[in-house]
Design an enzyme around this catalytic site. Structure first.
Site, PDB file in Angstrom:
ATOM      1  N   GLU A  39      -4.970 -27.848  28.882  1.00 37.67           N
ATOM      2  CA  GLU A  39      -5.930 -28.233  27.846  1.00 37.67           C
ATOM      3  C   GLU A  39      -5.576 -29.590  27.236  1.00 37.67           C
ATOM      4  OE1 GLU A  39      -8.688 -26.724  27.241  1.00 37.67           O
ATOM      5  OE2 GLU A  39      -8.357 -24.796  28.227  1.00 37.67           O
ATOM      6  N   LYS A  46      -0.575  -6.927  12.919  1.00 41.71           N
ATOM      7  CA  LYS A  46      -1.622  -6.077  12.344  1.00 41.71           C
ATOM      8  C   LYS A  46      -2.933  -6.449  13.012  1.00 41.71           C
ATOM      9  CE  LYS A  46      -3.634  -4.653   7.917  1.00 41.71           C
ATOM     10  NZ  LYS A  46      -3.586  -4.815   6.446  1.00 41.71           N
ATOM     11  N   THR A 100       1.184  -4.257   4.279  1.00 43.17           N
ATOM     12  CA  THR A 100       0.931  -4.502   5.698  1.00 43.17           C
ATOM     13  C   THR A 100       0.346  -5.884   5.990  1.00 43.17           C
ATOM     14  OG1 THR A 100      -1.256  -3.453   5.521  1.00 43.17           O
ATOM     15  CG2 THR A 100       0.600  -2.052   6.198  1.00 43.17           C
ATOM     16  N   ASP A 101      -0.199  -6.558   4.965  1.00 39.42           N
ATOM     17  CA  ASP A 101      -0.891  -7.820   5.238  1.00 39.42           C
ATOM     18  C   ASP A 101       0.029  -8.878   5.835  1.00 39.42           C
ATOM     19  OD1 ASP A 101      -3.249  -6.769   4.413  1.00 39.42           O
ATOM     20  OD2 ASP A 101      -3.446  -7.975   2.604  1.00 39.42           O
ATOM     21  N   TYR A 124      -7.990   0.637  -3.684  1.00 41.36           N
ATOM     22  CA  TYR A 124      -6.891   1.190  -4.476  1.00 41.36           C
ATOM     23  C   TYR A 124      -6.093   0.033  -5.044  1.00 41.36           C
ATOM     24  CZ  TYR A 124      -4.668  -0.020  -0.101  1.00 41.36           C
ATOM     25  OH  TYR A 124      -4.256  -0.709   1.006  1.00 41.36           O
ATOM     26  N   THR A 165       0.818  -1.212   0.000  1.00 41.31           N
ATOM     27  CA  THR A 165       0.000   0.000   0.000  1.00 41.31           C
ATOM     28  C   THR A 165       0.847   1.256   0.000  1.00 41.31           C
ATOM     29  OG1 THR A 165      -1.785  -1.136   1.153  1.00 41.31           O
ATOM     30  CG2 THR A 165      -1.778   1.262   1.288  1.00 41.31           C
TER      31      THR A 165
END
Length: 363
Positions: free
Chosen positions: A320, A200, A127-128, A61, A47
Protein backbone atom coordinates in the site's frame (compact mmCIF):
# COMPACT_ATOMS: atom_id res chain seq x y z
CA UNK A 1 7.92 -63.77 78.70
CA UNK A 2 9.24 -60.18 78.89
CA UNK A 3 9.86 -60.25 75.13
CA UNK A 4 6.24 -61.32 74.51
CA UNK A 5 4.92 -58.44 76.69
CA UNK A 6 7.19 -56.00 74.81
CA UNK A 7 5.83 -57.18 71.45
CA UNK A 8 2.25 -56.92 72.73
CA UNK A 9 2.86 -53.38 74.01
CA UNK A 10 4.33 -52.31 70.70
CA UNK A 11 1.33 -53.66 68.83
CA UNK A 12 -1.12 -51.88 71.15
CA UNK A 13 0.71 -48.58 70.72
CA UNK A 14 0.56 -48.99 66.94
CA UNK A 15 -3.18 -49.64 67.10
CA UNK A 16 -3.64 -46.54 69.24
CA UNK A 17 -1.78 -44.39 66.70
CA UNK A 18 -3.93 -45.79 63.88
CA UNK A 19 -7.10 -45.07 65.87
CA UNK A 20 -5.92 -41.53 66.72
CA UNK A 21 -5.29 -40.76 63.03
CA UNK A 22 -8.66 -42.28 62.12
CA UNK A 23 -10.38 -39.98 64.64
CA UNK A 24 -9.03 -36.91 62.86
CA UNK A 25 -5.44 -36.29 63.93
CA UNK A 26 -3.84 -33.82 61.50
CA UNK A 27 -1.57 -35.64 59.08
CA UNK A 28 1.43 -34.01 57.40
CA UNK A 29 -0.50 -34.12 54.12
CA UNK A 30 -3.48 -32.35 55.68
CA UNK A 31 -1.26 -29.63 57.14
CA UNK A 32 0.27 -28.97 53.72
CA UNK A 33 -3.13 -28.96 52.02
CA UNK A 34 -4.45 -26.04 54.06
CA UNK A 35 -1.63 -23.76 52.87
CA UNK A 36 -3.20 -21.87 49.99
CA UNK A 37 -1.50 -19.46 47.59
CA UNK A 38 -1.82 -15.75 48.32
CA UNK A 39 -3.57 -13.67 45.66
CA UNK A 40 -3.94 -9.89 45.84
CA UNK A 41 -6.92 -8.30 44.09
CA UNK A 42 -6.20 -4.77 42.90
CA UNK A 43 -9.48 -3.02 42.16
CA UNK A 44 -9.73 -0.15 39.69
CA UNK A 45 -13.50 0.14 39.27
CA UNK A 46 -15.41 -0.59 36.08
CA UNK A 47 -18.61 -2.54 35.42
CA UNK A 48 -17.51 -5.41 37.64
CA UNK A 49 -17.86 -2.88 40.48
CA UNK A 50 -21.01 -1.35 38.98
CA UNK A 51 -24.63 -1.19 40.12
CA UNK A 52 -27.90 -0.60 38.29
CA UNK A 53 -31.31 0.56 39.47
CA UNK A 54 -33.01 -2.72 38.52
CA UNK A 55 -32.12 -6.32 37.76
CA UNK A 56 -32.98 -5.70 34.12
CA UNK A 57 -30.39 -2.91 33.82
CA UNK A 58 -27.57 -4.84 32.18
CA UNK A 59 -26.45 -2.05 29.85
CA UNK A 60 -27.46 1.11 31.73
CA UNK A 61 -25.91 1.40 35.18
CA UNK A 62 -23.26 3.26 37.15
CA UNK A 63 -19.78 1.80 36.97
CA UNK A 64 -17.25 1.82 39.82
CA UNK A 65 -19.66 1.80 42.76
CA UNK A 66 -18.81 -1.35 44.75
CA UNK A 67 -15.56 -1.37 46.81
CA UNK A 68 -13.11 -4.23 46.55
CA UNK A 69 -13.91 -5.73 49.96
CA UNK A 70 -17.54 -6.18 48.94
CA UNK A 71 -16.52 -7.69 45.61
CA UNK A 72 -14.42 -10.30 47.38
CA UNK A 73 -17.05 -10.95 50.05
CA UNK A 74 -19.60 -11.52 47.28
CA UNK A 75 -17.67 -14.59 46.10
CA UNK A 76 -17.09 -16.66 49.27
CA UNK A 77 -15.85 -19.57 47.14
CA UNK A 78 -12.61 -17.63 46.65
CA UNK A 79 -11.53 -18.83 50.09
CA UNK A 80 -11.44 -22.38 48.73
CA UNK A 81 -8.91 -21.34 46.09
CA UNK A 82 -6.52 -18.91 47.74
CA UNK A 83 -5.83 -16.49 50.54
CA UNK A 84 -7.32 -13.40 48.96
CA UNK A 85 -6.93 -9.79 50.02
CA UNK A 86 -7.93 -6.64 48.21
CA UNK A 87 -6.63 -3.14 47.57
CA UNK A 88 -8.63 -0.28 46.08
CA UNK A 89 -6.20 1.36 43.64
CA UNK A 90 -8.76 3.42 41.72
CA UNK A 91 -12.55 3.57 41.56
CA UNK A 92 -13.18 4.75 38.00
CA UNK A 93 -14.78 3.69 34.75
CA UNK A 94 -11.97 2.48 32.51
CA UNK A 95 -12.53 5.04 29.77
CA UNK A 96 -11.12 7.49 32.34
CA UNK A 97 -7.77 5.68 32.57
CA UNK A 98 -4.83 7.98 31.81
CA UNK A 99 -1.14 7.40 31.20
CA UNK A 100 -0.50 8.50 34.78
CA UNK A 101 -2.87 5.87 36.12
CA UNK A 102 -1.31 3.18 33.93
CA UNK A 103 2.12 3.96 35.36
CA UNK A 104 0.78 4.10 38.92
CA UNK A 105 -0.96 0.74 38.57
CA UNK A 106 2.11 -0.81 36.95
CA UNK A 107 4.37 0.30 39.78
CA UNK A 108 2.02 -1.17 42.40
CA UNK A 109 1.88 -4.49 40.55
CA UNK A 110 5.67 -4.48 40.33
CA UNK A 111 5.94 -3.95 44.10
CA UNK A 112 3.57 -6.81 44.84
CA UNK A 113 5.15 -9.39 42.53
CA UNK A 114 8.49 -8.77 44.26
CA UNK A 115 6.92 -9.89 47.56
CA UNK A 116 7.84 -13.58 48.08
CA UNK A 117 4.56 -14.15 49.95
CA UNK A 118 2.44 -13.10 46.96
CA UNK A 119 1.75 -15.82 44.41
CA UNK A 120 -0.44 -13.95 41.96
CA UNK A 121 -2.24 -10.70 41.19
CA UNK A 122 -5.79 -10.10 39.95
CA UNK A 123 -6.76 -6.68 38.61
CA UNK A 124 -10.46 -5.85 38.36
CA UNK A 125 -10.94 -3.38 35.53
CA UNK A 126 -13.56 -1.78 33.34
CA UNK A 127 -13.82 -3.46 29.96
CA UNK A 128 -13.54 -0.37 27.74
CA UNK A 129 -9.75 -0.08 28.06
CA UNK A 130 -9.02 -3.41 29.72
CA UNK A 131 -7.06 -4.66 26.70
CA UNK A 132 -4.78 -1.63 26.78
CA UNK A 133 -3.94 -2.00 30.47
CA UNK A 134 -3.32 -5.73 30.06
CA UNK A 135 -0.94 -5.13 27.15
CA UNK A 136 0.87 -2.35 28.99
CA UNK A 137 1.48 -4.60 32.00
CA UNK A 138 2.52 -7.42 29.68
CA UNK A 139 5.29 -5.15 28.40
CA UNK A 140 6.62 -3.67 31.66
CA UNK A 141 6.13 -6.14 34.57
CA UNK A 142 9.36 -8.09 35.01
CA UNK A 143 8.03 -11.19 36.73
CA UNK A 144 6.82 -14.64 35.80
CA UNK A 145 4.13 -14.57 38.52
CA UNK A 146 0.58 -14.64 37.16
CA UNK A 147 -1.02 -11.23 36.67
CA UNK A 148 -4.64 -11.60 35.59
CA UNK A 149 -6.89 -8.75 34.44
CA UNK A 150 -10.63 -9.30 34.73
CA UNK A 151 -13.85 -7.37 34.21
CA UNK A 152 -17.50 -7.99 33.51
CA UNK A 153 -20.04 -6.91 30.94
CA UNK A 154 -22.91 -6.68 33.42
CA UNK A 155 -23.04 -5.11 36.88
CA UNK A 156 -23.52 -7.37 39.87
CA UNK A 157 -27.11 -6.12 40.27
CA UNK A 158 -28.18 -7.42 36.84
CA UNK A 159 -29.79 -10.74 36.06
CA UNK A 160 -27.21 -13.24 34.81
CA UNK A 161 -24.38 -11.01 35.99
CA UNK A 162 -21.03 -12.36 34.87
CA UNK A 163 -18.74 -10.65 37.36
CA UNK A 164 -18.80 -13.24 40.15
CA UNK A 165 -17.73 -16.14 37.95
CA UNK A 166 -15.20 -14.01 36.08
CA UNK A 167 -13.62 -12.94 39.37
CA UNK A 168 -13.61 -16.52 40.67
CA UNK A 169 -11.95 -17.76 37.47
CA UNK A 170 -9.39 -14.95 37.58
CA UNK A 171 -8.34 -15.95 41.10
CA UNK A 172 -8.19 -19.60 40.00
CA UNK A 173 -5.85 -18.62 37.17
CA UNK A 174 -3.72 -16.35 39.37
CA UNK A 175 -3.37 -19.04 42.04
CA UNK A 176 -2.39 -21.80 39.62
CA UNK A 177 1.39 -22.39 39.29
CA UNK A 178 0.74 -23.47 35.69
CA UNK A 179 -0.12 -19.84 34.89
CA UNK A 180 3.43 -18.68 35.58
CA UNK A 181 5.54 -17.45 32.72
CA UNK A 182 2.65 -16.96 30.29
CA UNK A 183 2.61 -13.18 30.45
CA UNK A 184 -0.21 -10.99 31.66
CA UNK A 185 -3.52 -12.80 31.20
CA UNK A 186 -7.16 -11.81 30.80
CA UNK A 187 -9.86 -14.07 32.27
CA UNK A 188 -13.28 -13.44 30.77
CA UNK A 189 -16.25 -15.68 29.99
CA UNK A 190 -14.38 -18.87 31.04
CA UNK A 191 -11.56 -18.16 28.58
CA UNK A 192 -7.94 -17.27 29.34
CA UNK A 193 -6.46 -14.83 26.84
CA UNK A 194 -3.06 -13.29 26.36
CA UNK A 195 -3.09 -9.63 27.37
CA UNK A 196 -1.19 -8.98 24.16
CA UNK A 197 -3.80 -10.48 21.82
CA UNK A 198 -7.16 -9.91 23.48
CA UNK A 199 -9.62 -7.23 22.36
CA UNK A 200 -13.13 -6.16 23.22
CA UNK A 201 -15.19 -6.99 20.16
CA UNK A 202 -18.78 -6.31 21.19
CA UNK A 203 -20.27 -4.12 23.87
CA UNK A 204 -23.55 -5.87 24.79
CA UNK A 205 -22.63 -9.53 25.22
CA UNK A 206 -20.86 -11.32 28.04
CA UNK A 207 -18.68 -13.03 25.42
CA UNK A 208 -17.29 -9.64 24.47
CA UNK A 209 -13.57 -10.47 24.48
CA UNK A 210 -11.68 -12.51 21.97
CA UNK A 211 -8.30 -12.92 20.28
CA UNK A 212 -7.86 -13.43 16.57
CA UNK A 213 -5.26 -16.11 17.35
CA UNK A 214 -7.50 -17.77 19.94
CA UNK A 215 -7.42 -18.07 23.75
CA UNK A 216 -4.48 -19.62 25.57
CA UNK A 217 -6.77 -21.82 27.62
CA UNK A 218 -9.94 -22.08 29.66
CA UNK A 219 -10.97 -22.07 33.29
CA UNK A 220 -13.64 -24.65 34.07
CA UNK A 221 -15.01 -25.62 37.50
CA UNK A 222 -12.03 -24.26 39.37
CA UNK A 223 -9.34 -25.73 37.09
CA UNK A 224 -7.24 -24.26 34.30
CA UNK A 225 -6.74 -25.99 30.95
CA UNK A 226 -4.01 -24.73 28.60
CA UNK A 227 -3.80 -25.18 24.83
CA UNK A 228 -1.16 -22.79 23.49
CA UNK A 229 1.60 -20.44 24.61
CA UNK A 230 2.28 -16.80 23.65
CA UNK A 231 4.99 -16.45 21.02
CA UNK A 232 5.82 -12.76 21.45
CA UNK A 233 8.18 -11.24 24.02
CA UNK A 234 6.64 -10.31 27.35
CA UNK A 235 7.24 -9.71 31.09
CA UNK A 236 10.55 -11.32 32.12
CA UNK A 237 11.76 -11.39 28.51
CA UNK A 238 10.82 -7.77 27.84
CA UNK A 239 13.41 -5.02 27.42
CA UNK A 240 11.06 -2.63 29.21
CA UNK A 241 10.68 -2.25 32.97
CA UNK A 242 8.07 -0.23 34.85
CA UNK A 243 10.70 0.61 37.47
CA UNK A 244 12.47 2.82 34.93
CA UNK A 245 9.31 4.47 33.57
CA UNK A 246 7.91 7.59 35.23
CA UNK A 247 5.85 9.06 32.40
CA UNK A 248 4.58 7.95 29.01
CA UNK A 249 4.91 10.16 25.93
CA UNK A 250 1.78 11.23 24.08
CA UNK A 251 0.82 9.02 21.13
CA UNK A 252 -2.15 10.00 18.98
CA UNK A 253 -4.46 7.78 16.92
CA UNK A 254 -5.95 9.18 13.71
CA UNK A 255 -8.85 7.13 12.41
CA UNK A 256 -9.02 6.54 8.68
CA UNK A 257 -12.24 6.86 6.70
CA UNK A 258 -13.44 7.92 3.29
CA UNK A 259 -12.99 11.64 2.62
CA UNK A 260 -11.07 12.08 5.88
CA UNK A 261 -9.62 15.44 6.82
CA UNK A 262 -5.86 15.73 7.10
CA UNK A 263 -6.25 18.41 9.76
CA UNK A 264 -6.49 15.58 12.27
CA UNK A 265 -2.74 15.02 11.84
CA UNK A 266 -2.12 18.70 12.55
CA UNK A 267 -4.17 18.41 15.73
CA UNK A 268 -2.04 15.44 16.80
CA UNK A 269 1.11 17.51 16.33
CA UNK A 270 -0.34 20.42 18.28
CA UNK A 271 -1.12 18.04 21.16
CA UNK A 272 2.58 17.23 21.46
CA UNK A 273 2.34 13.68 20.10
CA UNK A 274 5.66 11.91 19.68
CA UNK A 275 4.06 9.31 17.41
CA UNK A 276 0.92 9.10 15.28
CA UNK A 277 -0.84 5.79 14.76
CA UNK A 278 -2.70 5.88 11.46
CA UNK A 279 -5.69 3.59 11.97
CA UNK A 280 -6.10 3.12 8.26
CA UNK A 281 -8.62 1.24 6.22
CA UNK A 282 -7.75 -2.25 4.99
CA UNK A 283 -4.01 -2.84 5.10
CA UNK A 284 -3.41 0.32 7.11
CA UNK A 285 -4.03 2.31 3.95
CA UNK A 286 -3.28 6.02 3.67
CA UNK A 287 -5.37 8.00 1.13
CA UNK A 288 -3.38 9.63 -1.65
CA UNK A 289 -4.33 13.11 -0.46
CA UNK A 290 -2.90 12.36 3.05
CA UNK A 291 0.48 10.94 2.04
CA UNK A 292 2.28 14.29 1.88
CA UNK A 293 0.84 15.28 5.24
CA UNK A 294 2.13 12.09 6.89
CA UNK A 295 5.52 12.55 5.24
CA UNK A 296 5.58 16.01 6.78
CA UNK A 297 4.67 14.57 10.18
CA UNK A 298 7.62 12.19 9.98
CA UNK A 299 9.94 14.99 8.80
CA UNK A 300 9.19 16.80 12.06
CA UNK A 301 10.60 13.89 14.07
CA UNK A 302 7.27 12.30 14.91
CA UNK A 303 7.02 8.54 14.35
CA UNK A 304 4.35 7.39 11.88
CA UNK A 305 2.86 3.95 12.51
CA UNK A 306 0.47 2.31 10.08
CA UNK A 307 -2.16 0.19 11.81
CA UNK A 308 -5.58 -0.93 10.61
CA UNK A 309 -9.10 -0.22 11.75
CA UNK A 310 -10.00 -3.79 10.64
CA UNK A 311 -10.46 -6.08 13.64
CA UNK A 312 -8.37 -9.02 12.41
CA UNK A 313 -5.37 -9.59 10.17
CA UNK A 314 -2.15 -7.59 10.03
CA UNK A 315 -0.51 -4.75 8.16
CA UNK A 316 2.13 -5.75 5.63
CA UNK A 317 5.21 -3.56 5.44
CA UNK A 318 5.81 -1.83 2.09
CA UNK A 319 2.38 -2.86 0.84
CA UNK A 320 0.00 0.00 0.00
CA UNK A 321 2.76 2.45 0.95
CA UNK A 322 6.60 2.40 0.60
CA UNK A 323 7.33 2.34 4.33
CA UNK A 324 11.08 1.98 3.82
CA UNK A 325 11.16 5.06 1.62
CA UNK A 326 9.05 7.18 3.97
CA UNK A 327 10.65 5.84 7.16
CA UNK A 328 7.30 4.71 8.51
CA UNK A 329 6.58 1.78 10.85
CA UNK A 330 3.87 -0.88 10.56
CA UNK A 331 2.00 -2.19 13.60
CA UNK A 332 1.84 -5.76 12.27
CA UNK A 333 -1.18 -7.45 13.93
CA UNK A 334 -1.67 -4.93 16.76
CA UNK A 335 -4.87 -2.92 16.62
CA UNK A 336 -4.55 0.90 16.87
CA UNK A 337 -5.01 1.06 20.64
CA UNK A 338 -2.46 -1.68 21.24
CA UNK A 339 -0.07 0.01 18.79
CA UNK A 340 -0.46 3.22 20.78
CA UNK A 341 0.54 1.45 24.02
CA UNK A 342 3.58 -0.25 22.49
CA UNK A 343 4.74 2.95 20.82
CA UNK A 344 4.43 4.92 24.05
CA UNK A 345 6.41 2.34 26.02
CA UNK A 346 9.08 2.05 23.32
CA UNK A 347 9.47 5.82 23.04
CA UNK A 348 10.39 6.07 26.71
CA UNK A 349 13.74 4.76 25.46
CA UNK A 350 14.02 7.25 22.57
CA UNK A 351 14.23 4.57 19.88
CA UNK A 352 14.83 5.12 16.17
CA UNK A 353 12.24 4.16 13.56
CA UNK A 354 14.29 1.06 12.70
CA UNK A 355 14.37 -0.04 16.32
CA UNK A 356 10.68 0.78 16.72
CA UNK A 357 9.88 -1.50 13.79
CA UNK A 358 11.93 -4.28 15.39
CA UNK A 359 9.94 -3.81 18.59
CA UNK A 360 6.66 -4.13 16.70
CA UNK A 361 7.87 -7.40 15.14
CA UNK A 362 9.02 -8.82 18.48
CA UNK A 363 6.22 -7.74 20.84
Amino acid sequence: MNERFFQLGTALRALAVVAWIGLGAPSVHAQVAVTKPQVVVLATGGTIAGAGAAATNSASYQAAKVPVDKLIAGVPELADVAQVRGEQVFQIASESFTNEKLVQLGKRVSQLVRDPAVNGIVITHGTDTLEETAFFLNLVIRSDKPVVVVGSMRPGTAMSADGMLNLYNAVVVAADPASRGKGVLVAMSDEIHSGRDVAKRINIKTSAFGSQWGPLGMSVEGKTFWFRLPAKRHTVNSEFDIESIETLPEVAIVYGYGNMTTELYDAALRSGAKAVVNAGTGNGSVPNYAVEKLKSVRAQGVQVIRSSRVADGFVIRNAEQPDDKYDWVVAHDLNPQKAKILAAVALTRGVSSQDLQRIFWEY
